[in-house]
Motif scaffolding. Structure first.
Motif, PDB file in Angstrom:
ATOM      1  N   LYS A   1       0.830  -1.200   0.000  1.00 11.56           N
ATOM      2  CA  LYS A   1       0.000   0.000   0.000  1.00 11.56           C
ATOM      3  C   LYS A   1       0.867   1.254   0.000  1.00 11.56           C
ATOM      4  N   VAL A   2       0.526   2.159  -0.900  1.00  8.76           N
ATOM      5  CA  VAL A   2       1.173   3.464  -0.995  1.00  8.76           C
ATOM      6  C   VAL A   2       0.078   4.493  -1.234  1.00  8.76           C
ATOM      7  N   ALA A   3       0.098   5.566  -0.473  1.00  5.81           N
ATOM      8  CA  ALA A   3      -0.901   6.635  -0.637  1.00  5.81           C
ATOM      9  C   ALA A   3      -2.324   6.092  -0.601  1.00  5.81           C
ATOM     10  N   GLY A   4      -2.565   5.166   0.322  1.00  3.13           N
ATOM     11  CA  GLY A   4      -3.928   4.707   0.574  1.00  3.13           C
ATOM     12  C   GLY A   4      -4.416   3.539  -0.250  1.00  3.13           C
ATOM     13  N   LYS A   5      -3.667   3.146  -1.284  1.00  6.19           N
ATOM     14  CA  LYS A   5      -4.091   2.042  -2.144  1.00  6.19           C
ATOM     15  C   LYS A   5      -2.894   1.165  -2.449  1.00  6.19           C
ATOM     16  N   THR A   6      -3.157  -0.052  -2.927  1.00 11.24           N
ATOM     17  CA  THR A   6      -2.044  -0.881  -3.361  1.00 11.24           C
ATOM     18  C   THR A   6      -1.429  -0.269  -4.613  1.00 11.24           C
ATOM     19  N   VAL A   7      -0.169  -0.581  -4.831  1.00  4.90           N
ATOM     20  CA  VAL A   7       0.546  -0.031  -5.983  1.00  4.90           C
ATOM     21  C   VAL A   7      -0.167  -0.404  -7.284  1.00  4.90           C
ATOM     22  N   ILE A   8      -0.606  -1.656  -7.389  1.00  2.00           N
ATOM     23  CA  ILE A   8      -1.242  -2.088  -8.630  1.00  2.00           C
ATOM     24  C   ILE A   8      -2.580  -1.395  -8.853  1.00  2.00           C
ATOM     25  N   GLU A   9      -3.286  -1.046  -7.778  1.00  4.07           N
ATOM     26  CA  GLU A   9      -4.541  -0.302  -7.946  1.00  4.07           C
ATOM     27  C   GLU A   9      -4.277   1.059  -8.573  1.00  4.07           C
ATOM     28  N   HIS A  10      -3.262   1.757  -8.076  1.00  7.20           N
ATOM     29  CA  HIS A  10      -2.919   3.055  -8.662  1.00  7.20           C
ATOM     30  C   HIS A  10      -2.604   2.902 -10.154  1.00  7.20           C
ATOM     31  N   THR A  11      -1.834   1.862 -10.485  1.00 10.07           N
ATOM     32  CA  THR A  11      -1.407   1.657 -11.870  1.00 10.07           C
ATOM     33  C   THR A  11      -2.592   1.378 -12.778  1.00 10.07           C
ATOM     34  N   ILE A  12      -3.435   0.448 -12.375  1.00  9.52           N
ATOM     35  CA  ILE A  12      -4.563   0.056 -13.229  1.00  9.52           C
ATOM     36  C   ILE A  12      -5.533   1.212 -13.411  1.00  9.52           C
ATOM     37  N   GLU A  13      -5.721   2.018 -12.380  1.00 16.14           N
ATOM     38  CA  GLU A  13      -6.667   3.123 -12.489  1.00 16.14           C
ATOM     39  C   GLU A  13      -6.247   4.142 -13.545  1.00 16.14           C
ATOM     40  N   VAL A  14      -4.936   4.325 -13.736  1.00 15.08           N
ATOM     41  CA  VAL A  14      -4.480   5.241 -14.787  1.00 15.08           C
ATOM     42  C   VAL A  14      -4.963   4.747 -16.154  1.00 15.08           C
ATOM     43  N   PHE A  15      -4.835   3.446 -16.409  1.00 17.87           N
ATOM     44  CA  PHE A  15      -5.242   2.880 -17.691  1.00 17.87           C
ATOM     45  C   PHE A  15      -6.766   2.754 -17.787  1.00 17.87           C
ATOM     46  N   GLN A  16      -7.414   2.468 -16.676  1.00 20.04           N
ATOM     47  CA  GLN A  16      -8.875   2.396 -16.654  1.00 20.04           C
ATOM     48  C   GLN A  16      -9.490   3.735 -17.069  1.00 20.04           C
ATOM     49  N   LYS A  17      -8.887   4.828 -16.621  1.00 24.26           N
ATOM     50  CA  LYS A  17      -9.444   6.157 -16.884  1.00 24.26           C
ATOM     51  C   LYS A  17      -9.010   6.729 -18.236  1.00 24.26           C
ATOM     52  N   HIS A  18      -8.000   6.105 -18.872  1.00 23.37           N
ATOM     53  CA  HIS A  18      -7.473   6.692 -20.113  1.00 23.37           C
ATOM     54  C   HIS A  18      -8.432   6.448 -21.270  1.00 23.37           C
ATOM     55  N   ILE A  19      -8.772   7.502 -21.959  1.00 23.36           N
ATOM     56  CA  ILE A  19      -9.793   7.442 -23.004  1.00 23.36           C
ATOM     57  C   ILE A  19      -9.384   6.567 -24.195  1.00 23.36           C
ATOM     58  N   LEU A  20      -8.085   6.390 -24.431  1.00 21.61           N
ATOM     59  CA  LEU A  20      -7.636   5.621 -25.600  1.00 21.61           C
ATOM     60  C   LEU A  20      -7.451   4.130 -25.313  1.00 21.61           C
ATOM     61  N   ILE A  21      -7.554   3.728 -24.063  1.00 23.35           N
ATOM     62  CA  ILE A  21      -7.406   2.316 -23.709  1.00 23.35           C
ATOM     63  C   ILE A  21      -8.771   1.624 -23.781  1.00 23.35           C
ATOM     64  N   ASP A  22      -8.831   0.542 -24.559  1.00 25.53           N
ATOM     65  CA  ASP A  22     -10.097  -0.187 -24.725  1.00 25.53           C
ATOM     66  C   ASP A  22     -10.237  -1.352 -23.752  1.00 25.53           C
ATOM     67  N   GLU A  23      -9.143  -2.068 -23.530  1.00 29.98           N
ATOM     68  CA  GLU A  23      -9.182  -3.228 -22.643  1.00 29.98           C
ATOM     69  C   GLU A  23      -7.907  -3.300 -21.816  1.00 29.98           C
ATOM     70  N   ILE A  24      -8.003  -4.019 -20.707  1.00 30.43           N
ATOM     71  CA  ILE A  24      -6.842  -4.251 -19.853  1.00 30.43           C
ATOM     72  C   ILE A  24      -6.737  -5.740 -19.562  1.00 30.43           C
ATOM     73  N   ILE A  25      -5.517  -6.256 -19.691  1.00 29.02           N
ATOM     74  CA  ILE A  25      -5.206  -7.624 -19.278  1.00 29.02           C
ATOM     75  C   ILE A  25      -4.205  -7.527 -18.126  1.00 29.02           C
ATOM     76  N   ILE A  26      -4.480  -8.198 -17.026  1.00 30.01           N
ATOM     77  CA  ILE A  26      -3.564  -8.218 -15.896  1.00 30.01           C
ATOM     78  C   ILE A  26      -2.901  -9.588 -15.839  1.00 30.01           C
ATOM     79  N   VAL A  27      -1.578  -9.592 -15.850  1.00 29.42           N
ATOM     80  CA  VAL A  27      -0.814 -10.839 -15.741  1.00 29.42           C
ATOM     81  C   VAL A  27      -0.231 -10.884 -14.338  1.00 29.42           C
ATOM     82  N   MET A  28      -0.722 -11.839 -13.533  1.00 34.73           N
ATOM     83  CA  MET A  28      -0.416 -11.855 -12.112  1.00 34.73           C
ATOM     84  C   MET A  28       0.222 -13.171 -11.689  1.00 34.73           C
TER      85      MET A  28
END
Length: 463
Positions: A26-53
């Protein structure tokens, strides 16, 4: 062209000596991966996201996707022991979707501060190039050591050297073909996907997009503290496409609209046919340190208009003198207006903005990053504004209420003239320019952001 973001999260945090993957810290209230995914989730040019975990944590990410309503996350798949295995798994998962032309954008899950601008530049470059990397200049001298790693073997010319970052973008068929050739090589070894294209498809030029120093990768323990601080001071970049014409018929309340930036916001918003209400001590006898005064103002506007879209607070007190020269009642007044005021306005506005999915805007100062002598209370309360805004953005995310703060550089306002006297106008922002950008921020989709407004020669394209 379909754009698929691949978030590579297969690491297990060995360098940090952790008992769980570093992307789940957790960093700044959220997990690091949550912060990362939210940037792509909100980006208007991104259609889909695949997470490799990493396989053992796939279920954790599935629960996270549901909790955060990541609508663009279409697949959460197992990663491999090596990075290339995770990339290959994502390439396979991206193939065969109705023959649609596709770009695939790989990004490290532990680079949570990637900017919207970098992602846009990578995707736009893929309109012309089949492979795109992100890099920043090498600012230190780079040495090449001998086989024993003890003596300098060579010192390359730094002007040709850059440090690679992610994301890295590719046409899907290009990266797919590069891997097909790589897997036939018994000596195959690569640390990133651009390296595979460079080695196995040397005829394909790899375009380099400018990265950012803030786009750091969580690697060592000290990076956790650095990331936390960078999240506090990170700023958003306003989209030049936002039009002030969209203020038409919006209901806007401005506390502190009697002078300076607030007054300019009132005048500009009215010129674009917004319904603007201004409250201040001198105009309406409204004291923002009084919750009752705030509630009366909000109720008055709502009873007349039936909605409130935007609430802005520009009111603040600056006393440029040593704290030991201030009387106790002066100290209390500064804190009440500069901090309690923003709390009162925010809390009181909640029920109205919840109905309109509205936006609240506060103002910080460039002094928030470091306390300044002779205005310690102003600096510290402006730091509190940033922390408060970031915290409330997380609390109110479920209600789709946006809250941000404006961080203008030195601006020519009556309050500044009173405290600093005559200054060169060329070194100061114009308050109407700050007002214009602030109004555009109200029309943005940001939340929890610090919007920096810095001195530049021409603001005309942002007005």
């Amino acid at each position: 062209m379909k754009n698929i973001a691949v978030i590579l999260a297969g690491g297990v945090g060995n360098r940090l000596g952790l008992n769980k993957p570093k992307q789940l810290l957790k960093v700044a209230g959220k997990t690091v991966i949550e912060h990362t995914i939210e940037v792509f989730q909100k980006h208007i040019l991104i259609d889909e996201i695949i997470i490799v975990m990493y396989e053992s944590y796939v279920h954790d990410i599935e629960k996270m996707a549901l909790k955060n309503n990541w609508t663009k996350v279409k697949k959460i798949i197992n990663g491999g022991n090596e990075r290339y295995e995770s990339s290959l798994a994502a390439i396979t998962a991206s193939s065969g979707d109705n023959g649609e032309e596709t770009n695939i954008i790989f990004h490290d899950s532990v680079r949570p501060l990637v900017s919207e601008r970098i992602i846009s530049d990578v995707i736009n470059a893929l309109n012309k190039y089949e492979a795109v990397d992100v890099a920043i200049p090498a600012v230190d001298t780079i040495i090449k050591v001998d086989e024993h790693k003890k003596f300098i073997f060579d010192i390359p010319d730094r002007s040709y050297l850059k440090r690679g970052q992610t994301p890295q973008g590719f046409r899907l068929n290009t990266i797919k073909n590069a891997y097909a050739l790589a897997l036939k090589d018994n000596k195959f070894n690569a640390t990133d996907d651009c390296g595979i294209v460079k080695k196995y498809l040397p005829q394909i030029p790899i375009f380099v997009v400018d990265g950012e120093e803030g786009n750091i990768k969580l690697t060592y323990p000290e990076d956790i503290y650095l990331l936390d601080k960078l999240f506090q001071i990170k700023s958003a970049t306003l989209d030049d496409g936002i039009k002030l014409e969209n203020l038409n018929n919006k209901v806007l309340i401005i506390f502190g609209g009697n002078s300076g930036i607030g007054q300019d916001m009132v005048n500009i918003a009215k010129s674009y046919k917004a319904k603007v209400y201004s409250f201040s001590r001198s105009q309406t006898g409204t004291d923002i340190s009084s919750k009752e005064d705030i509630e009366m103002a909000l109720d008055f506007v709502y009873s007349k208009e039936g909605k409130i879209d935007f609430v802005v607070n520009t009111a603040a007190i600056l006393n440029k003198e040593p704290i030991m020269h201030l009387k106790q009642e002066e100290i209390k007044k500064i804190i009440d207006v500069n901090y309690l005021g923003i709390v009162n306005i925010t809390v009181s506005a909640f029920k109205y903005l919840k109905l309109s999915n509205g936006h609240i805007l506060h103002f910080t100062s460039s002094s928030y990053t470091k306390g300044r002598a002779f205005y310690s209370l102003y600096s510290s309360t402006k730091a509190a504004v940033v922390n408060f805004v970031q915290a409330i953005a997380e609390e109110w995310d479920l209600y789709d209420i946006k809250i941000n703060c404006i961080n203008p550089q030195r601006t020519k306002t009556p309050m500044r003239i009173k405290n600093f006297g005559i200054e060169d106008d060329n070194t100061l922002l114009k308050s109407e320019d700050v007002a214009s950008i602030s109004l555009k921020t109200l029309l943005s989709n940001f939340t929890g952001e610090v919007v920096d407004i810095k001195l530049r020669n021409d603001w005309s394209n942002l007005k």
